[in-house]
Design an enzyme around this catalytic site. Structure first.
Site, short mmCIF file in Angstrom:
data_model
loop_
_atom_site.label_atom_id
_atom_site.label_comp_id
_atom_site.label_asym_id
_atom_site.label_seq_id
_atom_site.Cartn_x
_atom_site.Cartn_y
_atom_site.Cartn_z
N HIS A 120 0.82 -1.22 0.00
CA HIS A 120 0.00 0.00 0.00
C HIS A 120 0.85 1.27 0.00
O HIS A 120 0.35 2.35 -0.29
CB HIS A 120 -0.99 0.00 1.18
CG HIS A 120 -0.39 0.28 2.52
ND1 HIS A 120 -0.11 -0.69 3.45
CD2 HIS A 120 -0.03 1.44 3.11
CE1 HIS A 120 0.38 -0.15 4.54
NE2 HIS A 120 0.44 1.16 4.35
N ASP A 150 0.03 -7.66 1.53
CA ASP A 150 0.41 -6.25 1.56
C ASP A 150 1.93 -6.08 1.55
O ASP A 150 2.49 -5.30 2.32
CB ASP A 150 -0.18 -5.54 2.80
CG ASP A 150 -0.04 -4.03 2.72
OD1 ASP A 150 0.09 -3.50 1.60
OD2 ASP A 150 -0.03 -3.38 3.79
N GLY A 221 3.61 6.68 7.72
CA GLY A 221 5.03 6.82 7.41
C GLY A 221 5.85 5.67 7.96
O GLY A 221 6.94 5.40 7.49
N ASN A 222 5.33 4.98 8.99
CA ASN A 222 5.99 3.79 9.52
C ASN A 222 5.73 2.56 8.65
O ASN A 222 6.46 1.56 8.73
CB ASN A 222 5.50 3.45 10.93
CG ASN A 222 6.27 4.18 12.01
OD1 ASN A 222 5.71 4.98 12.76
ND2 ASN A 222 7.57 3.91 12.11
N SER A 223 4.68 2.62 7.84
CA SER A 223 4.29 1.46 7.03
C SER A 223 5.46 0.96 6.18
O SER A 223 6.12 1.73 5.48
CB SER A 223 3.13 1.81 6.11
OG SER A 223 1.95 1.99 6.84
N LEU A 278 -8.26 -24.02 -2.26
CA LEU A 278 -9.15 -25.06 -1.76
C LEU A 278 -10.54 -24.94 -2.38
O LEU A 278 -11.15 -25.93 -2.77
CB LEU A 278 -9.24 -25.00 -0.23
CG LEU A 278 -10.15 -26.01 0.45
CD1 LEU A 278 -9.73 -27.44 0.11
CD2 LEU A 278 -10.15 -25.80 1.97
N GLY A 279 -11.06 -23.71 -2.45
CA GLY A 279 -12.34 -23.48 -3.12
C GLY A 279 -13.55 -23.59 -2.23
O GLY A 279 -14.56 -24.19 -2.61
N VAL A 280 -13.47 -22.98 -1.03
CA VAL A 280 -14.63 -22.98 -0.14
C VAL A 280 -14.81 -21.58 0.47
O VAL A 280 -13.84 -20.83 0.60
CB VAL A 280 -14.48 -24.00 1.02
CG1 VAL A 280 -14.48 -25.42 0.48
CG2 VAL A 280 -13.23 -23.72 1.85
N ILE A 282 -15.99 -19.95 4.03
CA ILE A 282 -16.06 -20.46 5.40
C ILE A 282 -16.52 -19.38 6.37
O ILE A 282 -16.48 -18.19 6.05
CB ILE A 282 -14.70 -21.01 5.87
CG1 ILE A 282 -13.61 -19.93 5.76
CG2 ILE A 282 -14.31 -22.26 5.09
CD1 ILE A 282 -12.26 -20.34 6.32
#
Length: 475
Positions: A120, A150, A221-223, A278-280, A282
């Site tokens: 980001h 991220d 700014g810490n990101s 996996l295709g679920v 949940i």
């Protein structure tokens, strides 16, 4: 005598208290050597993004009459500058591009210039600048990004650079001291320290990361900056905060170094990250659901939907199954499952322990790569809404007050195009690319046909004032 004894007792207590204070102070960590050694490998990252705006000189527009100054104030609020040139008989100047900078942190992971930061921090940037501790500056190129974790991997053209040492985030425990170095609010190489509050935190919007929670002060700014342990090794990448004020409130989150380096290896090799699928769909199992399904206690991941032609479907998993363990890993909360699956590769064969019809059952399946058309609901919404905003039909009362028929009101600015073009929540759009807007559905259809990289006119009403703006969608 009694007075003397009282004075001696008071003195003894004072000495004891001072001794305790010094002893306690001696137990606190000294971060100075760690900071001196680690700081050279921490970098400041700034970006440039091109946006559309209008410029003009101050003054009233005689063509608009006595209220032109109010319109100018509106335009200043909307664009940051004046829309009309009073010195040229009110002719508006042509749109031009303006640079907008953002700020973040990062750190060097190899002497030849590989840098790790948050996705980001650099998302949507046209130019990325990296400034080192010794004030050297470089333009970085993006090797690859992974929005799910991220993370972004950058590269600068340099050699023999100072680097950090990556640590083992799996060894972190609640209560350990940790330290962050970054550029909050642009204050370079700011050091903040605290303790690990918890590990393995699952956030609603980030199912692929078991975050490290700390009380280290993290601010804009810490990101992308590093989180160190007392050995001076990077155990996390500072990424998010929990806040109700917009500033730090004592709860911050970092991406574990183990997750980060797994992503880095794939970005270096392929420029992207491939994950098993996996295709679920949940959901978590609360006490009421546990009772209704016959579980002794609430745990596991309840399958609410099985995707067609998915590994789960092929293996025979069903809606209503509760996944209790996956490849030997016990599932306590549903948020643990996506991370476990995401760390595996296509073709891996695993055993899945499920609770079905009141009994435990083990099902073998083979994982596959996530198809390109399998996207999160949020991604689908943003793909379908190319303008980067959420709109709705204009309420009847507002339409009557504005004396309009149709149109849409901006309910939320997601970012990207809408943000770059200066739109804001509450704006009313009545025309796009020469076509009148009847409502939200009509708006979506017209938006789909707008070409990329070419400005089209958009009529906007803000604070009761109508105006046209050039609207451009950039790929």
């Amino acid at each position: 005598m009694n007075r003397l004894l009282k004075q001696i007792n008071i003195g003894a207590v004072s000495v004891f208290m001072m001794f305790s204070m010094f002893a306690h102070a001696a137990e606190l960590p000294d971060f100075t050597k760690l900071v001196e050694k680690a700081s050279p490998a921490v970098v400041n990252i700034s970006t440039e993004q091109m946006v559309m705006t209008k410029t003009a000189a101050e003054g009233n527009n005689p063509q608009l009459g006595p209220n032109s100054q109010e319109l100018n104030e509106f335009f200043r609020h909307f664009f940051g500058q004046q829309p009309f040139n009073g010195g040229n008989g009110g002719e508006s100047q042509a749109p031009k591009e303006r640079e907008r900078s953002s700020l973040g942190s990062g750190f060097i992971i190899s002497p030849d210039g590989y840098i790790l930061t948050n996705n980001h921090v650099i998302d949507g940037a046209d130019v990325i600048h990296v400034r080192l501790n010794d004030r050297r500056e470089y333009t970085a190129k993006v090797i690859g990004t992974d929005s799910r974790t991220d993370l972004a991997l950058l590269k600068i053209d340099a050699k023999d650079l100072p680097t950090v040492k990556m640590g083992d985030s799996d060894k972190l425990k609640a209560g350990q001291w940790v330290l962050a170095i970054g550029s909050p609010f642009g204050f370079d190489y700011t050091v903040t320290a605290g303790v690990v509050s918890a590990t393995g935190r699952n956030l609603p919007s980030d199912n692929y990361v078991p975050f490290i929670q700390t009380d280290v002060a993290i601010n804009p700014g810490n990101s992308g900056g590093p989180l160190f342990d007392l050995d001076g090794e990077v155990v996390g990448i500072n990424s998010q905060i929990y806040t109700r004020s917009g500033g730090f409130m004592g709860v911050s989150f970092a991406i574990p170094s183990k997750v980060a380096m797994s992503v880095v290896d794939q970005l270096k090799a392929n420029g992207k990250v491939s994950r098993a699928w996996l295709g679920v769909l949940i959901q978590d199992v609360n006490s009421d659901l546990a009772e209704s399904f016959g579980l002794k206690r609430p745990h596991g991941a309840l399958i609410s939907r099985v995707m067609p032609d998915s590994p789960a479907k092929k293996a025979g998993l069903k809606s209503g199954d509760i996944i209790l363990a996956f490849d030997g890993n016990k599932i306590n909360h549903s948020g643990e499952l996506p991370y476990i699956v995401g760390q595996m590769k296509s073709g891996d064969k695993v055993d899945v322990e499920v609770f079905r019809d009141g009994k435990d059952k083990t099902i073998a399946l083979s994982l596959e790569s996530r198809p390109d058309n399998q996207k999160t609901l949020e991604q689908k919404k943003q793909d379908e809404n190319r303008l980067g905003m959420v709109v709705a039909d204009v309420p009847a009362e507002l339409a009557k007050r504005l004396d309009i028929e149709g149109g849409v009101i901006v309910k939320q600015v997601i970012g990207g195009t809408a943000s770059r073009n200066g739109l804001a929540q509450g704006d009313v759009i009545t025309m796009l690319n020469g076509q009148a807007i009847k409502g939200a559905e009509d708006f979506s259809e017209i938006a789909k046909k707008i070409p990329n990289d070419r400005s089209v006119p958009m009529r906007v009403i803000r604070d009761g004032y109508p105006m046209f703006i050039p609207f451009k969608i950039t790929k």
